[in-house]
Scaffold this active site. Structure first.
Site, PDB file in Angstrom:
ATOM      1  N   ASN A 190      -2.598  -7.131  -2.959  1.00  0.00           N
ATOM      2  CA  ASN A 190      -2.276  -6.192  -4.036  1.00  0.00           C
ATOM      3  C   ASN A 190      -0.806  -6.229  -4.455  1.00  0.00           C
ATOM      4  O   ASN A 190      -0.507  -6.051  -5.635  1.00  0.00           O
ATOM      5  CB  ASN A 190      -2.646  -4.763  -3.574  1.00  0.00           C
ATOM      6  CG  ASN A 190      -2.002  -3.707  -4.434  1.00  0.00           C
ATOM      7  OD1 ASN A 190      -2.453  -3.433  -5.547  1.00  0.00           O
ATOM      8  ND2 ASN A 190      -0.916  -3.113  -3.953  1.00  0.00           N
ATOM      9  N   TYR A 248       5.261 -13.111 -15.333  1.00  0.00           N
ATOM     10  CA  TYR A 248       4.267 -12.283 -14.645  1.00  0.00           C
ATOM     11  C   TYR A 248       2.846 -12.762 -14.997  1.00  0.00           C
ATOM     12  O   TYR A 248       1.996 -12.928 -14.111  1.00  0.00           O
ATOM     13  CB  TYR A 248       4.481 -10.833 -15.063  1.00  0.00           C
ATOM     14  CG  TYR A 248       3.477  -9.847 -14.531  1.00  0.00           C
ATOM     15  CD1 TYR A 248       3.511  -9.431 -13.206  1.00  0.00           C
ATOM     16  CD2 TYR A 248       2.498  -9.295 -15.369  1.00  0.00           C
ATOM     17  CE1 TYR A 248       2.595  -8.495 -12.726  1.00  0.00           C
ATOM     18  CE2 TYR A 248       1.589  -8.356 -14.893  1.00  0.00           C
ATOM     19  CZ  TYR A 248       1.638  -7.964 -13.572  1.00  0.00           C
ATOM     20  OH  TYR A 248       0.734  -7.045 -13.091  1.00  0.00           O
ATOM     21  N   GLY A 254       0.797  -1.234   0.000  1.00  0.00           N
ATOM     22  CA  GLY A 254       0.000   0.000   0.000  1.00  0.00           C
ATOM     23  C   GLY A 254       0.821   1.271   0.000  1.00  0.00           C
ATOM     24  O   GLY A 254       0.280   2.354   0.213  1.00  0.00           O
ATOM     25  N   ARG A 261       2.465   2.771  -2.471  1.00  0.00           N
ATOM     26  CA  ARG A 261       2.375   3.628  -3.670  1.00  0.00           C
ATOM     27  C   ARG A 261       1.448   2.956  -4.684  1.00  0.00           C
ATOM     28  O   ARG A 261       0.967   1.848  -4.453  1.00  0.00           O
ATOM     29  CB  ARG A 261       3.763   3.850  -4.274  1.00  0.00           C
ATOM     30  CG  ARG A 261       4.445   2.585  -4.734  1.00  0.00           C
ATOM     31  CD  ARG A 261       5.681   2.867  -5.590  1.00  0.00           C
ATOM     32  NE  ARG A 261       6.135   1.640  -6.193  1.00  0.00           N
ATOM     33  CZ  ARG A 261       7.081   0.849  -5.699  1.00  0.00           C
ATOM     34  NH1 ARG A 261       7.669   1.166  -4.561  1.00  0.00           N
ATOM     35  NH2 ARG A 261       7.413  -0.267  -6.325  1.00  0.00           N
TER      36      ARG A 261
HETATM   37  P1  NAP Z   1       3.833  -0.614  -7.926  1.00  0.00           P
HETATM   38  O1  NAP Z   1       3.571   0.833  -8.178  1.00  0.00           O
HETATM   39  O2  NAP Z   1       5.128  -1.192  -8.351  1.00  0.00           O
HETATM   40  O3  NAP Z   1       3.608  -0.903  -6.344  1.00  0.00           O
HETATM   41  C1  NAP Z   1       3.829  -2.182  -5.818  1.00  0.00           C
HETATM   42  C2  NAP Z   1       3.652  -2.156  -4.311  1.00  0.00           C
HETATM   43  O4  NAP Z   1       4.015  -3.444  -3.788  1.00  0.00           O
HETATM   44  C3  NAP Z   1       4.571  -1.156  -3.630  1.00  0.00           C
HETATM   45  O5  NAP Z   1       3.964  -0.711  -2.436  1.00  0.00           O
HETATM   46  C4  NAP Z   1       5.797  -1.993  -3.309  1.00  0.00           C
HETATM   47  O6  NAP Z   1       6.599  -1.408  -2.297  1.00  0.00           O
HETATM   48  C5  NAP Z   1       5.119  -3.294  -2.881  1.00  0.00           C
HETATM   49  N1  NAP Z   1       6.004  -4.440  -2.998  1.00  0.00           N
HETATM   50  C6  NAP Z   1       6.714  -4.817  -4.097  1.00  0.00           C
HETATM   51  N2  NAP Z   1       7.453  -5.889  -3.804  1.00  0.00           N
HETATM   52  C7  NAP Z   1       7.211  -6.200  -2.504  1.00  0.00           C
HETATM   53  C8  NAP Z   1       7.683  -7.211  -1.630  1.00  0.00           C
HETATM   54  N3  NAP Z   1       8.561  -8.138  -2.029  1.00  0.00           N
HETATM   55  N4  NAP Z   1       7.226  -7.216  -0.336  1.00  0.00           N
HETATM   56  C9  NAP Z   1       6.357  -6.267   0.091  1.00  0.00           C
HETATM   57  N5  NAP Z   1       5.865  -5.311  -0.709  1.00  0.00           N
HETATM   58  C10 NAP Z   1       6.294  -5.268  -1.983  1.00  0.00           C
HETATM   59  O7  NAP Z   1       2.730  -1.522  -8.603  1.00  0.00           O
HETATM   60  P2  NAP Z   1       1.198  -1.188  -8.977  1.00  0.00           P
HETATM   61  O8  NAP Z   1       1.147  -0.794 -10.400  1.00  0.00           O
HETATM   62  O9  NAP Z   1       0.585  -0.329  -7.954  1.00  0.00           O
HETATM   63  O10 NAP Z   1       0.593  -2.663  -8.897  1.00  0.00           O
HETATM   64  C11 NAP Z   1      -0.175  -3.116  -7.812  1.00  0.00           C
HETATM   65  C12 NAP Z   1      -0.811  -4.435  -8.208  1.00  0.00           C
HETATM   66  O11 NAP Z   1      -1.623  -4.243  -9.365  1.00  0.00           O
HETATM   67  C13 NAP Z   1       0.207  -5.520  -8.600  1.00  0.00           C
HETATM   68  O12 NAP Z   1      -0.211  -6.772  -8.125  1.00  0.00           O
HETATM   69  C14 NAP Z   1       0.201  -5.486 -10.100  1.00  0.00           C
HETATM   70  O13 NAP Z   1       0.577  -6.724 -10.630  1.00  0.00           O
HETATM   71  C15 NAP Z   1      -1.267  -5.166 -10.362  1.00  0.00           C
HETATM   72  N6  NAP Z   1      -1.500  -4.580 -11.684  1.00  0.00           N
HETATM   73  C16 NAP Z   1      -0.863  -3.427 -12.054  1.00  0.00           C
HETATM   74  C17 NAP Z   1      -1.114  -2.918 -13.338  1.00  0.00           C
HETATM   75  C18 NAP Z   1      -0.445  -1.654 -13.825  1.00  0.00           C
HETATM   76  O14 NAP Z   1      -0.623  -1.325 -15.021  1.00  0.00           O
HETATM   77  N7  NAP Z   1       0.277  -0.922 -13.014  1.00  0.00           N
HETATM   78  C19 NAP Z   1      -2.006  -3.561 -14.195  1.00  0.00           C
HETATM   79  C20 NAP Z   1      -2.635  -4.733 -13.764  1.00  0.00           C
HETATM   80  C21 NAP Z   1      -2.378  -5.228 -12.508  1.00  0.00           C
HETATM   81  P3  NAP Z   1       8.205  -1.733  -2.155  1.00  0.00           P
HETATM   82  O15 NAP Z   1       8.768  -1.735  -3.537  1.00  0.00           O
HETATM   83  O16 NAP Z   1       8.741  -0.666  -1.252  1.00  0.00           O
HETATM   84  O17 NAP Z   1       8.286  -3.077  -1.517  1.00  0.00           O
END
Ligand code: NAP
Length: 251
Positions: free
Chosen positions: A94, A159, A18, A20
């Site tokens: 998430n 992925y 959560g 970002r």
């Molecule tokens: P993001 O901006 O990269 O954020 C990911 C979040 O997960 C961050 O808070 C990150 O914080 C945390 N995280 C990553 N690795 C982690 C770990 N090993 N342990 C704990 N926390 C971790 O990604 P997002 O775009 O918001 O995506 C959120 C979800 O939506 C994901 O499951 C993604 O697959 C899905 N999604 C995204 C898109 C898109 O276009 N962006 C589309 C479809 C689905 P830290 O890096 O500090 O750990």
């Protein structure tokens, strides 16, 4: 936005990742709704610091920095949430990570990073939280997958495999936990404007927007509104469903 008046009974919501992007959108939406949110990420961000210092939200946010691929830390986080607020009403899985690259050139390390977080990390926390929900006889689990788990995307085989796995987990758990008062749904977002989509180049972005009937990329708030709907107790006939939110791209 101000939290609703005192007649509202706040729910306890765990939202992974959560700090970002989409996860921060979920945290904001549930805080705005008057709920209490426990969230985690490997590092803290200005968004989290703002919730922690704002008198409106400070006593309704719990943040712990750790890697979700670590079982011990997941356990500690869930225990801390239960100790603080007494139980867990909603779990939003998430946190997720992507690594681009054609399959023949993908390293062992990249496969492990994506599978360890997206599948194993999600299973660890769901296992622990589901025990608490079973004991309480109620709960809501929401898994965030992706349209690429259905339609695929060149260079995202690992992925996409993990996101298809989450949709399978959603359907299996809905069957397993439904009779015990626990609903399990998923959301498969399209392309969102977050840090994760920064890996796409300008040409890919423009192509996605051109092909999207809604004419734009998605915003975290587009998805967060659907999460509130799916986890609303009034919608207790919806379970085992994966809702696609992609502006019509794959429709
Ligand atoms: P993001 O901006 O990269 O954020 C990911 C979040 O997960 C961050 O808070 C990150 O914080 C945390 N995280 C990553 N690795 C982690 C770990 N090993 N342990 C704990 N926390 C971790 O990604 P997002 O775009 O918001 O995506 C959120 C979800 O939506 C994901 O499951 C993604 O697959 C899905 N999604 C995204 C898109 C898109 O276009 N962006 C589309 C479809 C689905 P830290 O890096 O500090 O750990």
């Amino acid at each position: 936005m101000t939290a609703p008046s005192h007649s509202y009974a706040p729910r306890t919501v765990i939202i992974t990742g959560g700090s970002r992007g989409l996860g921060a959108g979920f945290v904001q939406a549930y805080l705005d709704n008057g709920d209490r949110v426990a969230t985690c990420a490997r590092s803290i961000t200005p968004e989290v610091e703002k919730w922690q210092s704002d008198p409106e939200t400070a006593d309704r946010i719990l943040f712990m920095p750790f890697d979700l691929s670590s079982r011990e830390d997941v356990d500690t986080f869930v225990k801390a949430t239960v100790e603080k607020w007494g139980g867990i009403d909603i779990l939003i899985n998430n946190a997720g990570v992507a690594r681009d690259g054609v399959i023949g050139l993908t390293s062992d390390e990249d496969i492990d990073i994506v599978v360890d977080l997206n599948i194993k990390g999600t299973l660890y926390i769901t296992r622990i939280v589901s025990r608490r929900m079973l004991a309480a006889g109620k709960g809501n689990i929401l898994n965030i997958s992706s349209i690429v788990g259905r339609s695929g995307y060149r260079g995202l085989a690992v992925y996409s495999a993990t996101k298809a796995a989450l949709d399978g987990m959603t359907r299996a758990l809905a069957r397993e936990l439904g009779s015990r008062g626990i609903r399990v749904n998923g959301i498969a977002p399209g392309y969102l404007r977050t840090e994760m989509s920064h890996g796409l180049d300008e040409g890919q972005m423009q192509q996605i927007v051109r092909r999207t009937p809604a004419g734009r990329l998605g915003e975290p708030a587009d998805v967060a509104r659907a999460a509130l709907f799916l986890t609303d107790p009034a919608n207790d006939y919806i379970t085992g469903h994966v809702l696609v939110i992609d502006g019509g791209l794959t429709g």
